[in-house]
Design an enzyme around this catalytic site. Sequence first.
Site, PDB file in Angstrom:
ATOM      1  N   SER A 203    -115.336  26.877 -14.436  1.00 45.22           N
ATOM      2  CA  SER A 203    -114.943  25.837 -15.595  1.00 45.22           C
ATOM      3  C   SER A 203    -113.483  26.008 -16.009  1.00 45.22           C
ATOM      4  CB  SER A 203    -115.651  26.192 -16.931  1.00 45.22           C
ATOM      5  OG  SER A 203    -115.381  27.666 -17.181  1.00 45.22           O
TER       6      SER A 203
ATOM      7  N   LYS B 240    -106.351  29.020 -20.969  1.00 43.66           N
ATOM      8  CA  LYS B 240    -107.561  28.140 -20.980  1.00 43.66           C
ATOM      9  C   LYS B 240    -107.828  27.776 -22.342  1.00 43.66           C
ATOM     10  CE  LYS B 240    -112.402  28.219 -19.251  1.00 43.66           C
ATOM     11  NZ  LYS B 240    -113.191  28.953 -18.513  1.00 43.66           N
TER      12      LYS B 240
ATOM     13  N   SER C  29    -116.460  31.051 -13.011  1.00 39.56           N
ATOM     14  CA  SER C  29    -115.436  30.185 -13.550  1.00 39.56           C
ATOM     15  C   SER C  29    -114.048  30.706 -13.486  1.00 39.56           C
ATOM     16  CB  SER C  29    -115.646  29.886 -15.170  1.00 39.56           C
ATOM     17  OG  SER C  29    -116.838  29.251 -15.095  1.00 39.56           O
TER      18      SER C  29
END
Lengths: 482, 478, 95
Positions: free
Chosen positions: A151, A76, A175
């Site tokens: 997210s 990420k 997330s």
Amino acid sequence: MLSKTVAELAGALTRKEVSARELTQAYLDRIHQLNPALNAYVTITAEQALAQADAADARRAQGNAGPLTGIPIAHKDIFCTRGVLTACGSHMLHNFIAPYDACVVERLEQAGAVMLGKTNMDEFAMGSSNETSWFGPVRNPWDQARVPGGSSGGSAAAVAASLCAMATGTDTGGSIRQPASFCGLTGLKPTYGRVSRWGMIAFASSLDQAGPLTRSAEDAALMMNAIAGTDQRDSTCLELPFEDFTAQLNQPLNGLRIGLPREHFTKDLNPAVQAILQEAIRQLEILGATFKEVTLPNNYLSVPAYYVIAPAEASANLSRFDGVRFGYRCANPANLDDLYKRSRGEGFGDEVKRRIMVGTYALSAGYYDAYYIKAQKIRRLIKQDFDLAFNDVDLILGPTSPHTAFKLGEKVSDPVTMYLEDIYTIAVNLAGLPGMSLPAGMLNGLPIGMQLVGPSLSESRLLNVAHQFQKSTDWHTQRPEV
Amino acid sequence: MSWETVIGLEVHVQLATNSKLFSGSATAFGAEPNTQASIYDLALPGTLPVMNEEVLRMAVSFGLAVDAEIGKRSVFDRKNYFYPDLPKGYQITQLEFPTVGRGSLKIQLEDGSEKTIGITRAHIEEDAGKSLHEDFQGMSGIDLNRAGTPLLEIVSDPDLRNAKEAVAYLKKLHSIILYLGISDGNMSQGSMRCDANVSVRKKGATEFGTRTEIKNVNSFKFVEKAINYEVQRQIELIEDGGRVVQETRLYDSDKDETRSMRSKEVANDYRYFPEPDLLPVIIDEEYIAAVRATLPELPAARCARFVSEYALSIYDADVLTSDRAMADFFEAVVTLCGDAKLSANWVTVDLLGLLNRSDLSISESPIKPEQLGTMIARIKDNTISGKLAKTVFEALADGETDVDQIIESRGLKQVTDSGAIEKLVDDVIAANPDQVAQYRAGKDAVFGFFVGQAMKISKGKANPAQLNELLRNKLKAD
Amino acid sequence: MALDKNDVEKIAHLARLQINDTDITEVTQRISNILGMIDQMQSVDTSAVSAMAHPFDAGQRLRADQVTERNQRDYYQSIASATQDGLYLVPRVIE
């Protein structure tokens, strides 16, 4: 081959059915083919990946490979990566070449994992659909008209679309778990303090935790073995002896007591989702678990409390983005105030600015007690609910999300509706507990996850239950046609 | 109209650690800009604070030195504001639960009495960087070497009533800090900085007047001047029918005035909240006891001991013990010469005078304790007279090192041969029959004349005690 | 709690965020909606509850007082927009 689990790929590498280089090249080829449509990756580090793959092959040849050696991974873009753009989904960091590695990145590299690139995400991890990214939305591999969740949407889409074997994510309010649910993956948010936050760009410091997004609970356990553990650079990282998260995977579930929160199984939950959960419950009963109702009476306050605490912490965490030492700087600032206001006004997206303002307001003179302190008190009530429930049960099962992946644009215009997406996941962050989502069924061709929550440091048990469930079901093996 | 001044001081002390409060960067003064700024100090995203244990020990030792309550659970908070020398956009400090709670210390007033000044609290926080305003095409340059250096902010109660008391308090704090070795206390380099909260009220009033905060006062002298200026300004303002505005003012030592800092006029809302990257610092009695065990003898205790052990006056003892290095110097001298009274005189009068004239600190003294001790020993064993010792002292001050060699080469040795002194006395008596007659007629004052004559002839080297005795005997005898 | 335009401007100034005049009405509305959702908290009596700042009750771990960082100024400043003579440049700071 590319859609195999980490455990399977490790076997193939060991048996020399494939080399790390071949595997890496195959993923890179697939990324080049599919990423333009999915937008899961924002940065692809092909050259570096192939070098790491060669190193992994050499290491394997020397006989000191671990289970992750040569396994291609996506990070990420919230994790700092030395010499590689780390943009955190934001225009603010569109030029930020991090001069250091996050602890999680470092540890996975030490384990021999091969970094393919950095994945798209909601800006500064603020979002539940990956639509707040400065790099544009990510598309759900199961239905490209839909969001992958957020997210950690890019990581989830990448794993689901077989653009990597595993990925890192972070979870501040859901997330990791919600994108896992939307993309048909296993996602684990560890106990707060399990995994070092060093080098992970902070959203809400007392809530943020890094964790794995994988195709199976076993893969998640393998990743946890690499990333969990004390780090002297993070004062909030717990000092614990090494734990082998795979050790308990095969324990039988006889005697396992699972709680079903009354507040989660109401008419507000989509009946089709409820039916899928009932089916999963039946499966776990077959495996030896018993169920009882528990109550989390303050859960309904978790979203309001979270939307004070997280923005308050974020409002301070994001003050360092001022255009001076790194990151976006506005053109020709007229004076100091102008430098700050325009760099931040132009560098941050709308959702980030909104949350900074909400947090600033909640901490400002005259409102601190009514908002911030109130939310901290409710946080304790929420924690106490869990403590009480865990007197009676070993873990709690419920939905991860109220529904399957929604359509792009469907909720983006209404922040409050979007915030309520996380109604089942947020309390877990407030209480600092481990939680995971794993595929529980399919609804209209879309995956839907269930959430398991345990007491502090019960990751091994959660992974054990998930692994046993996955041994007797095949939801987690379903792959989208991309 | 009679006015009373009310002063409270906030003193920032840079703690003398090797590394910063929350990062492993060096804290040395004067390094090239930004060479002591790590990714944490630069507030790069993803970096986190890890607290330096030495800072805690230093803060606790200060707390114990001023009899303060020690916070068993201290909590760090974020103080939010934007400024280029504050890279994170917040300062990590301690708001509600400081490491050092309520304490006090005693100061000596000019009339010799003592006054107790309350210490409200002392908390640990990060220092900021520096903005340099040389012209970079109309820009300011930011140096973050100092950012994150540990500070102890010591807040006094509003117990001080004039500038002299404020300075006495500040000097006492300075002394304690140096004794503890927790800071170099160098005010010109900013290791100790003082903000003064000043207000005036009519004598007898119970409520405080509106206060102003004077920032940037970096010497004892300027603290006194800045406060005096500000007090006068406030009194004149009120007497002219005006009102004091609560504001921050900057002391300009060149113009000897305070002026309003307009840039900080907008009321700040610091939005304090507990620092989520750090957990509370928990300490127990055992830890406190361990720190207490390492405390040195502090000025007040040492002063009392100097009075009892060396029979010094309270004044001398206070002067000597106000500075740890000076007290150490004095005790080294006493050990060598065995005479505390003489040592005290030489240190407080001659040595301090020398240091003041050349603007040196005791540690920079050109005369070392061994030399001064040897010199006094030579007075004691009658090798030289106290008067000629001044010549030795001057030679030492000029850089000569060997006391005995100075005495030898300059021929300063006393004449102690009684035959030689007797001859000297006889010569003086014979040469001054008029004065002898006066003395014998009862004019005792003439005695000094004979001593002077004898010393003149002997070039000051005759042993004064022997000379006096022989003179008296001979003058009486005939 | 509903905010007005002035409140939002004040907050935006505290947070050093430029908000365009054309956006301010919408921003005000959205933040007010969020605060409205948050205000659900006010219905709960928490007078007997202590605030919880951290997920776990533990004390701070401390590090030894050692210099572990070396000078990497040039590397770190390679990602800054404006530097000169080793300093970061900002528009003139007025004292």
